[in-house]
Design a protein around this motif. Sequence first.
Motif, PDB file in Angstrom:
ATOM      1  N   ALA A 232       0.801  -1.223   0.000  1.00 24.60           N
ATOM      2  CA  ALA A 232       0.000   0.000   0.000  1.00 24.60           C
ATOM      3  C   ALA A 232       0.832   1.271   0.000  1.00 24.60           C
ATOM      4  O   ALA A 232       0.383   2.302  -0.477  1.00 24.60           O
ATOM      5  CB  ALA A 232      -0.942   0.010   1.196  1.00 24.60           C
ATOM      6  N   CYS A 233       2.035   1.237   0.578  1.00 23.18           N
ATOM      7  CA  CYS A 233       2.806   2.473   0.630  1.00 23.18           C
ATOM      8  C   CYS A 233       4.298   2.191   0.731  1.00 23.18           C
ATOM      9  O   CYS A 233       4.722   1.099   1.122  1.00 23.18           O
ATOM     10  CB  CYS A 233       2.345   3.374   1.774  1.00 23.18           C
ATOM     11  SG  CYS A 233       2.697   2.721   3.381  1.00 23.18           S
ATOM     12  N   MET A 251       4.184   6.810   5.730  1.00 20.91           N
ATOM     13  CA  MET A 251       2.893   6.683   5.053  1.00 20.91           C
ATOM     14  C   MET A 251       2.381   8.083   4.720  1.00 20.91           C
ATOM     15  O   MET A 251       2.080   8.871   5.615  1.00 20.91           O
ATOM     16  CB  MET A 251       1.910   5.954   5.977  1.00 20.91           C
ATOM     17  CG  MET A 251       0.673   5.431   5.265  1.00 20.91           C
ATOM     18  SD  MET A 251      -0.576   4.819   6.439  1.00 20.91           S
ATOM     19  CE  MET A 251       0.143   3.272   6.997  1.00 20.91           C
ATOM     20  N   GLY A 252       2.331   8.384   3.431  1.00 19.87           N
ATOM     21  CA  GLY A 252       1.825   9.695   3.022  1.00 19.87           C
ATOM     22  C   GLY A 252       2.934  10.695   2.744  1.00 19.87           C
ATOM     23  O   GLY A 252       4.101  10.469   3.081  1.00 19.87           O
ATOM     24  N   GLU A 253       2.564  11.816   2.138  1.00 21.03           N
ATOM     25  CA  GLU A 253       3.559  12.789   1.654  1.00 21.03           C
ATOM     26  C   GLU A 253       4.273  13.509   2.790  1.00 21.03           C
ATOM     27  O   GLU A 253       5.468  13.788   2.714  1.00 21.03           O
ATOM     28  CB  GLU A 253       2.885  13.793   0.710  1.00 21.03           C
ATOM     29  CG  GLU A 253       2.285  13.161  -0.547  1.00 21.03           C
ATOM     30  CD  GLU A 253       3.225  12.188  -1.247  1.00 21.03           C
ATOM     31  OE1 GLU A 253       4.354  12.582  -1.561  1.00 21.03           O
ATOM     32  OE2 GLU A 253       2.819  11.019  -1.447  1.00 21.03           O
ATOM     33  N   VAL A 254       3.533  13.821   3.868  1.00 18.22           N
ATOM     34  CA  VAL A 254       4.151  14.531   4.988  1.00 18.22           C
ATOM     35  C   VAL A 254       5.248  13.657   5.610  1.00 18.22           C
ATOM     36  O   VAL A 254       6.362  14.113   5.878  1.00 18.22           O
ATOM     37  CB  VAL A 254       3.081  14.920   6.041  1.00 18.22           C
ATOM     38  CG1 VAL A 254       3.751  15.531   7.274  1.00 18.22           C
ATOM     39  CG2 VAL A 254       2.072  15.884   5.431  1.00 18.22           C
ATOM     40  N   ARG A 280       6.565   5.785  -5.735  1.00 13.35           N
ATOM     41  CA  ARG A 280       7.495   5.190  -4.762  1.00 13.35           C
ATOM     42  C   ARG A 280       7.281   3.684  -4.635  1.00 13.35           C
ATOM     43  O   ARG A 280       8.234   2.922  -4.504  1.00 13.35           O
ATOM     44  CB  ARG A 280       7.363   5.882  -3.399  1.00 13.35           C
ATOM     45  CG  ARG A 280       7.857   7.328  -3.408  1.00 13.35           C
ATOM     46  CD  ARG A 280       8.038   7.897  -2.007  1.00 13.35           C
ATOM     47  NE  ARG A 280       6.803   8.034  -1.250  1.00 13.35           N
ATOM     48  CZ  ARG A 280       5.971   9.073  -1.320  1.00 13.35           C
ATOM     49  NH1 ARG A 280       6.245  10.088  -2.127  1.00 13.35           N
ATOM     50  NH2 ARG A 280       4.889   9.114  -0.585  1.00 13.35           N
ATOM     51  N   VAL A 281       5.996   3.276  -4.661  1.00 12.39           N
ATOM     52  CA  VAL A 281       5.710   1.832  -4.601  1.00 12.39           C
ATOM     53  C   VAL A 281       6.285   1.147  -5.842  1.00 12.39           C
ATOM     54  O   VAL A 281       6.909   0.081  -5.751  1.00 12.39           O
ATOM     55  CB  VAL A 281       4.188   1.568  -4.473  1.00 12.39           C
ATOM     56  CG1 VAL A 281       3.869   0.100  -4.697  1.00 12.39           C
ATOM     57  CG2 VAL A 281       3.683   2.017  -3.103  1.00 12.39           C
ATOM     58  N   GLU A 286      14.832   0.540  -5.809  1.00  9.81           N
ATOM     59  CA  GLU A 286      15.808   1.626  -5.840  1.00  9.81           C
ATOM     60  C   GLU A 286      15.619   2.561  -4.634  1.00  9.81           C
ATOM     61  O   GLU A 286      16.592   2.993  -4.006  1.00  9.81           O
ATOM     62  CB  GLU A 286      15.674   2.399  -7.170  1.00  9.81           C
ATOM     63  CG  GLU A 286      16.519   3.651  -7.296  1.00  9.81           C
ATOM     64  CD  GLU A 286      18.021   3.394  -7.299  1.00  9.81           C
ATOM     65  OE1 GLU A 286      18.446   2.219  -7.250  1.00  9.81           O
ATOM     66  OE2 GLU A 286      18.779   4.395  -7.326  1.00  9.81           O
ATOM     67  N   LEU A 287      14.369   2.821  -4.302  1.00 12.50           N
ATOM     68  CA  LEU A 287      14.061   3.667  -3.144  1.00 12.50           C
ATOM     69  C   LEU A 287      14.630   3.045  -1.865  1.00 12.50           C
ATOM     70  O   LEU A 287      15.306   3.726  -1.073  1.00 12.50           O
ATOM     71  CB  LEU A 287      12.533   3.829  -3.032  1.00 12.50           C
ATOM     72  CG  LEU A 287      11.999   4.604  -1.822  1.00 12.50           C
ATOM     73  CD1 LEU A 287      12.506   6.044  -1.818  1.00 12.50           C
ATOM     74  CD2 LEU A 287      10.466   4.594  -1.806  1.00 12.50           C
TER      75      LEU A 287
END
Lengths: 397, 397
Positions: A232-233, A251-254, A280-281, A286-287
Motif C-alpha cells: 500500500a505504501c 505513510m503519506g507525503e508529509v 514510490r511503490v 531503488e528507493l
Amino acid sequence: MEYTNGSALSGLKVLDMGRVLAGPACTALLADLGADVIKLETPGVGDDSRINLPKQNGQSTYFVNFNRSKKGITLNLKKGKDIFLRLIKEVDVLVENFRPGVMKKLGFDYETLREINPGLIYAAVSGFGQTGPYSQRAGFDPVAQALSGMMSITGYPDRPPVRCGSSVADVMAGMNATIGILAALQHRHATGRGQFIDASLVEAAIVGMASVNQVYLTTGVVPQRQGNGYTACAPGGCYHAIGGEVALLAMGEVAWEKLCNIIGRPELLQRPEFANNDERVKNKPELDRLIDEATSTIPIDDLVERLLAAKMPVSPIYNIAQVAADPHLADDRHVFTEVDHPTIGKVKITNQPFKMSETNPHVRGPSPSLGQHNNAVYRALGYSDKEIEDFAANGTI
Amino acid sequence: MEYTNGSALSGLKVLDMGRVLAGPACTALLADLGADVIKLETPGVGDDSRINLPKQNGQSTYFVNFNRSKKGITLNLKKGKDIFLRLIKEVDVLVENFRPGVMKKLGFDYETLREINPGLIYAAVSGFGQTGPYSQRAGFDPVAQALSGMMSITGYPDRPPVRCGSSVADVMAGMNATIGILAALQHRHATGRGQFIDASLVEAAIVGMASVNQVYLTTGVVPQRQGNGYTACAPGGCYHAIGGEVALLAMGEVAWEKLCNIIGRPELLQRPEFANNDERVKNKPELDRLIDEATSTIPIDDLVERLLAAKMPVSPIYNIAQVAADPHLADDRHVFTEVDHPTIGKVKITNQPFKMSETNPHVRGPSPSLGQHNNAVYRALGYSDKEIEDFAANGTI
C-alpha cells in the motif's frame, strides 16, 4: 493506573491434561488468573516436555514456563478409570490436546463425561480440529503454519516460504481455547450447562492472517511474500543503521518529506520517480537501496530518536537479549518474571501479556514435580491414605 | 460432535470505540459470541479502516470483516459528552485502542467512567501498554513485531529480519483483551465491580514467542533466525516437490529411516555424516540439499500422502487460494464464511477460529453503515426524536 494482583477466576477448578505447549499454555493462563489448576500426568513419565530444552540444573525450564502456578498429580488413565471419573465430578473445566479420538478410546469423550458432570466445560485443542478428514494428522506448529497459508506470506519473494520464528499457531490455539472456556462459563452461569470447545492450531493461524485473507476473499488475488514491505505504501520495512536495524514506515507525503530530511537526503524529494506514493511503490527497490544507504550512516539510537520526535512509527529491531534489557519492557511492563523452584532455583519465565487493575494475572508458584500433589488431591476426593498407597504401589498413580 | 449456533454472551452490552484492527477484532469476536456490540464512530468520518483496501462495490471489506455482527452509532465525543455518559451507564464493557491518554483528555478515562458505572469493564489496547516511557509511541503491528524480538527470529540467517507476514501482534492483542474482559466478567459476577484491562501489541508478540524466549532466559544464548530449520533435530523444514512445497520434519531415528525410504534415498542411511541426529544437525546444509533434490522429483500430493501414511508430520505449504479451496478447511471447518451486506452484496470474510457445542460463535449480520443505528440506540437511551434530530443537525451525532 495501578494493577493489583488478584484472582479473577477464584474458585474455578481446572483439570489440565495438556501436553507440551497449546494445552499447558491455556491452563497456565487460567492459573495465573486465579483458577485452581491440577495438571494430570502419566505416572513415571509425565508431560513429554519435562525433557524439553532449555534446562537449568538438569531440569526443563520450558516445562516450568508453561506449567507454573499449577498443582500436579499422576494417574494411569487405563488403571484408574474410577479415580478419573471421581475427579471429573469435582472440576469445572477440562483441557486436553491429545490427537482427536484418544479420549474416546479411553472411554472419556465429552458425551460420557457430561453424563457425570453436566456443568463440565471440556476444551480440546488439536492440530486440525476434531472433525474433518485431516483431524487425525499429527499436528504441530510448523505444519499448521504451512497449511494455514501463513508461511506462504512470510519471508522474501525470492526465497522459499518461511515460518514465523516462534510457535504462534500453538500459542494462539491456546488463547482461543481460553476464550472459549471463559465464554462457556458465562453460558453456564445462565443455564447451568457446560459444553465442548474445539480449538485448532490451523484455524488459529488462519484467523491470525485475517486482513491478508480478506485481499484474496474479495479480489481473488493471492497475497505473496513481500519481506518487510507493504503493497500500500513506500518506503517502509527494515533498514540498516550503525549498531542495528530499524523497522520504519513513511505513510503519506508529509511522512515522506519528514523521512528524507531526517536521514539527510532532501534531494530525494525532487526525484520524479519518488514524486508520489504510487511512484514510490513502483520504484521501491531503488528507493529502499537509497534509504538504506542513508540510514546505514546514522547511529541507531539517533535515527530512532529523530523519527520518534517526528511522530513516525519506528522501532529498533530487538533481539531477545535487548527485549530483556529494555527498561520499558522489562521494568515498566514486566514482560519477563521469575519463579522460585524448590529444586531448580530461581527460573526466569515469560509473564502474561495483559494487565488488570483489580485482578492482575500473575505467577502464583513453580511448576509441580511429577505427582507432587497426589496425596492432597486424592485425599480431597475421599480416598484413604491406605488406598492412595496402594494406587502408588500398583502404578495407578 | 455437533456445534449448535448460540449466544454465550447473550445480554452483554459492549461499546466498541476501536479503530482498524485490534479493538474491532476483539469486539467482533464478542459479537459473534452473542454480545450486543455498538460501534461508536466519529460523525461523517467513521473508523479509519472504512477506506482500507480491499474494496467491493466501492466499500471496504476489510471494515466489513472486523465489524460484522455489530450495530453502529456516531457521536462527536467533544460535543456529546452527556450522551456519552448516558451510554456508559448502560454498557457492561468498553473497548478502545486509542493512543494512551486520548480518553483522559476527553474526560473519559477509566477513573471517571467507573464513578458513573462501577461495574464497567474498560479494555484498552495499545501498541506498547498504558504505562512506561514508550506508551506514547505510534503503535502498529510491524513496530511491535520489531520491538518484541519476533522479527529477529523470523526469516533466514543470511537475510535481514522479516516480519510474520500478517498482523499477528494486532490479532493477539485483541485476543488478550478478549480474555481479560471475559475474566473480568467472572470477577464482576462475584463482586459487582468492573475493572481496567491494559493489553498491548508488543506484549502479545512477546508471549507469542514464549518457548523461544525461554532459551535466552535460561541459557543467555540469543536465539537467531533459522529459516524453517530446527536447532533440535534434522532434517526438517521446507522442501520442494513437483507442484509445490512441503513442510516436513523427521524427528528421531525411526522417522529418519522412514523419510529416506519414502523419498527413495535409502543409501543416505549408510552415510556416516548423517548417522545420528547430532551428525545430521551438524551437516544440515548438505542434508537439506540432498533431501530437496529427492523431494523435487516427487509430485507433491504423492509425497504428502506417503509421509502421512507413515504418520509423519507434513503439510503442503498452501497459499490462501489453496486454503479457501481445501475441503477440510473450507467445508468441514468453515474457516471462511460470508455475510450479506445491504449495499455491498455477499461479502466473504474469515470465521472465528474455535467451535462450541452449545453456543457456537457465528456471524450475526453485516457491518453497520455509519450511524445506522443512531435512532434506535439514542431512543433507547431516552432521547426524543426531536432531540435526536437536533443532535444530527448540529453535528453531535
